[in-house]
Scaffold this motif. Structure first.
Motif, short mmCIF file in Angstrom:
data_model
loop_
_atom_site.label_atom_id
_atom_site.label_comp_id
_atom_site.label_asym_id
_atom_site.label_seq_id
_atom_site.Cartn_x
_atom_site.Cartn_y
_atom_site.Cartn_z
N ILE A 2 -66.98 -48.09 -2.37
CA ILE A 2 -68.32 -48.63 -2.16
C ILE A 2 -68.18 -50.00 -1.51
CG2 ILE A 2 -70.45 -49.42 -3.28
CD1 ILE A 2 -70.04 -46.38 -3.37
N LEU A 3 -68.95 -50.23 -0.45
CA LEU A 3 -68.95 -51.50 0.27
C LEU A 3 -70.39 -52.00 0.36
CD1 LEU A 3 -66.50 -50.61 3.20
CD2 LEU A 3 -66.00 -51.95 1.13
N TYR A 4 -70.55 -53.32 0.44
CA TYR A 4 -71.86 -53.96 0.44
C TYR A 4 -72.04 -54.84 1.66
CZ TYR A 4 -71.21 -52.69 -4.46
OH TYR A 4 -70.95 -52.00 -5.61
N TYR A 27 -66.53 -59.69 16.79
CA TYR A 27 -67.89 -59.22 17.02
C TYR A 27 -68.03 -57.82 16.41
CZ TYR A 27 -72.01 -58.22 19.96
OH TYR A 27 -73.26 -57.92 20.43
N GLY A 28 -68.71 -57.72 15.26
CA GLY A 28 -68.83 -56.43 14.60
C GLY A 28 -69.69 -56.51 13.35
N PHE A 29 -69.62 -55.47 12.55
CA PHE A 29 -70.40 -55.33 11.33
C PHE A 29 -69.49 -55.60 10.14
CE2 PHE A 29 -72.51 -52.59 8.04
CZ PHE A 29 -73.73 -53.24 8.03
N TYR A 30 -69.96 -56.47 9.22
CA TYR A 30 -69.15 -56.92 8.09
C TYR A 30 -69.70 -56.43 6.76
CZ TYR A 30 -66.57 -60.07 11.13
OH TYR A 30 -65.77 -60.58 12.13
N LEU A 31 -68.76 -56.05 5.90
CA LEU A 31 -69.09 -55.64 4.54
C LEU A 31 -68.06 -56.25 3.60
CD1 LEU A 31 -69.11 -52.65 6.43
CD2 LEU A 31 -70.75 -52.33 4.60
N THR A 32 -68.33 -56.15 2.30
CA THR A 32 -67.39 -56.61 1.29
C THR A 32 -67.37 -55.60 0.16
OG1 THR A 32 -66.76 -58.40 -0.22
CG2 THR A 32 -69.12 -58.05 0.15
N GLN A 57 -77.34 -53.96 1.17
CA GLN A 57 -77.19 -52.56 1.54
C GLN A 57 -75.89 -52.04 0.93
OE1 GLN A 57 -77.27 -52.85 5.83
NE2 GLN A 57 -79.49 -52.61 5.87
N VAL A 58 -75.90 -50.78 0.51
CA VAL A 58 -74.74 -50.16 -0.13
C VAL A 58 -74.28 -49.01 0.75
CG1 VAL A 58 -73.87 -49.05 -2.22
CG2 VAL A 58 -75.68 -50.79 -2.39
N TYR A 59 -72.98 -48.98 1.01
CA TYR A 59 -72.38 -47.96 1.85
C TYR A 59 -71.21 -47.30 1.13
CZ TYR A 59 -75.00 -49.98 5.72
OH TYR A 59 -76.00 -50.43 6.54
N ALA A 149 -65.82 -46.31 14.13
CA ALA A 149 -65.67 -46.79 12.75
C ALA A 149 -67.01 -46.73 12.01
CB ALA A 149 -65.11 -48.20 12.74
N LEU A 150 -68.07 -47.17 12.66
CA LEU A 150 -69.40 -47.18 12.02
C LEU A 150 -69.85 -45.79 11.63
CD1 LEU A 150 -71.32 -49.77 14.24
CD2 LEU A 150 -70.49 -50.08 11.90
N SER A 151 -69.46 -44.78 12.40
CA SER A 151 -69.90 -43.41 12.11
C SER A 151 -69.34 -42.91 10.78
CB SER A 151 -69.47 -42.47 13.25
OG SER A 151 -68.07 -42.25 13.23
N LEU A 152 -68.33 -43.57 10.25
CA LEU A 152 -67.73 -43.14 8.99
C LEU A 152 -68.37 -43.82 7.77
CD1 LEU A 152 -64.03 -43.13 10.20
CD2 LEU A 152 -65.60 -41.19 9.99
N LEU A 153 -69.28 -44.77 7.99
CA LEU A 153 -70.01 -45.40 6.90
C LEU A 153 -71.23 -44.56 6.55
CD1 LEU A 153 -70.14 -49.17 7.94
CD2 LEU A 153 -68.94 -48.20 5.96
N LYS A 154 -71.44 -44.31 5.28
CA LYS A 154 -72.60 -43.54 4.82
C LYS A 154 -73.45 -44.43 3.92
CE LYS A 154 -70.95 -39.99 6.91
NZ LYS A 154 -70.97 -40.23 8.31
N ARG A 155 -74.69 -44.68 4.31
CA ARG A 155 -75.60 -45.50 3.53
C ARG A 155 -75.99 -44.78 2.27
NH1 ARG A 155 -80.08 -49.35 5.06
NH2 ARG A 155 -80.60 -50.21 3.03
#
Length: 156
Positions: A2-4, A27-32, A57-59, A149-155
């Protein structure tokens, strides 16, 4: 896993062109993986921009998907990590300074801009720079820099 992602405006689709330049890993999308850090980030963005609300947001991301991608991982603070952060923080273009799909590593301290100036102007050594930019507790960030990479994240 789980990433936030902490933000002030909720959105359904991640758009890389909405990313900001000069960030730790580019330059990209960041989560923790730390929900409390994401909450603080959301609150900070809300205060900074004065619009929206604090949103976390939870992914879901499957770690086995990392095998499909070009990944760079920093397990702890190091000179290589500091050099990489410096390279990306100084890149003010809407293009990446590297070709990794995902970068995983520690979050830099919020005073990094000041510390970069001190280092590049010769006021501190690289080792002092590294010590100054360590976050108060080791917290990992996950950079997603490509559509693949983004396509592998599921909200969630």
């Amino acid at each position: 896993m789980i990433l936030y992602h902490g933000t002030n405006i909720d959105f359904q689709q991640i758009l890389l062109n909405k990313s900001r330049v000069g960030k730790d890993f580019g330059y990209g999308f960041y989560l923790t993986d730390n929900k409390q850090v994401a909450i603080r980030q959301a609150e900070r963005k809300f205060r900074q921009y004065g619009e929206g609300s604090s949103v976390v947001q939870v992914y879901d991301f499957k770690e086995e998907d990392l095998q499909q991608l070009k990944v760079l991982r920093f397990d702890s603070y190091s000179e290589k990590w500091a050099d990489f952060v410096l390279l990306n923080r100084q890149n003010k273009h809407h293009s990446s300074s590297h070709n990794y799909d995902i970068v995983i590593g520690p979050i830099a301290d919020d005073t990094i801009g000041f510390q970069i100036r001190r280092y590049t102007e010769g006021f501190i050594t690289k080792l002092q720079f590294l010590e100054e930019i360590k976050f108060h507790q080791v917290t990992m960030q996950y950079f997603f820099g490509t559509e693949r990479a983004l396509s592998l994240l599921k909200r969630k």
